[in-house]
Design an enzyme around this catalytic site. Structure first.
Site, short mmCIF file in Angstrom:
data_model
loop_
_atom_site.label_atom_id
_atom_site.label_comp_id
_atom_site.label_asym_id
_atom_site.label_seq_id
_atom_site.Cartn_x
_atom_site.Cartn_y
_atom_site.Cartn_z
CG HIS A 120 -0.17 -0.04 2.53
ND1 HIS A 120 0.24 1.09 3.20
CD2 HIS A 120 0.24 -1.10 3.28
CE1 HIS A 120 0.87 0.74 4.31
NE2 HIS A 120 0.88 -0.58 4.39
CG ASP A 121 -0.41 4.30 1.21
OD1 ASP A 121 -1.22 5.11 0.74
OD2 ASP A 121 -0.70 3.50 2.13
N GLY A 138 5.04 -0.97 2.75
CA GLY A 138 4.20 0.20 2.58
C GLY A 138 4.98 1.50 2.53
#
Length: 257
Positions: A120-121, A138
């Site tokens: 994520h991200d 992340g």
């Protein structure tokens, strides 16, 4: 025309541009858009608010846009965005963003080899190569033209600089500066990525400046603050050197030495 295999499931609302091919047993969610001439082989799953550009080749068993593995994620309407001309090989996983950056982004002209994980991200820029089993935790950022060797994990919030090369089986826990070679567990700087720079068209003068800057930063014994001041005064008109200095000055996790 769009080609959709009879065993694939494409939910109502999904947007598939001209020339898209969806292979057997693929699943495409309702909030997905896929650009022209992108090809999905068999058993690809694309979910969530996901935008995929043109001319991508997505191989079997890839998963894109699934929920983040961040325990704080609460089903916020985050995105996964992928550019053009990427090759995404078997069993790659790319997770949607969280309420930090609100998106996970992969640029264009990248090669993601088998079993790469993009959490994520994460932001991966353009023209990067991530070899088999590279794991980006992340919030990692990978600048353009970076190469990461296989079986390399990268710690969350770490930044990887442009034109660097990281050896296979390394463990990256701090930022890797642009233009360098790094290798080891934990990763250490081994020198400049000279072969890579020449292949990318860097001039003799540009490489010479980077060599001198490298010695000041990593071999002179000067405190980092003093080395940065001397480099800025001497090479302030060299855009590659200034990018390197900006990278170091804005490092949150500190740089790998």
């Amino acid at each position: 025309m769009v080609e959709i295999h009879s065993t694939a499931i494409v939910e109502e609302g999904a947007k598939l541009a001209e020339g898209v091919k969806v292979g057997p047993y693929c699943i495409i969610g309702k909030d997905v858009s896929i650009g022209k001439n992108t090809v999905l082989d068999s058993h690809v799953v694309v979910e969530g608010i996901t935008e995929i550009g043109e001319n991508n080749r997505i191989y079997s068993f890839v998963s894109i846009g699934k929920d983040s593995q961040d325990l704080k994620y609460r089903d916020e309407p985050t995105k996964t965005i992928i550019g053009d001309n990427n090759k995404i090989r078997e069993f790659v996983t790319i997770h949607r963003g969280t309420d930090d950056r609100w998106e996970t982004r992969v640029g264009s002209n990248n090669l993601l080899m088998a079993y790469v994980h993009i959490a994520h991200d994460v932001i991966v820029a353009d023209n990067c190569i991530l070899a088999n089993n590279v794991t980006l935790a992340g919030h990692v950022t990978v600048d353009s033209n970076a190469i990461i060797g296989g079986l390399t994990p990268v710690h969350q919030f770490t930044r990887i600089g442009s034109y660097c090369m990281i050896g296979g089986g390394s463990a990256v826990v701090q930022d890797i500066c642009p233009f360098v070679l790094a290798e080891g567990n934990k990763a250490k700087i081994r020198g400049l990525n000279l072969v890579g720079l020449r292949r990318r068209g860097f001039t003799t003068e540009q490489i010479s400046n980077l060599k001198k800057v490298y010695r000041l930063l990593f071999r002179s014994g000067l405190p980092l603050k003093e080395a940065l001041a001397e480099i800025k005064e001497t090479y302030g008109d060299d855009e590659n050197v200034m990018y390197l200095l900006e990278f170091i000055e804005n490092s949150d996790r500190g740089i790998t030495r």
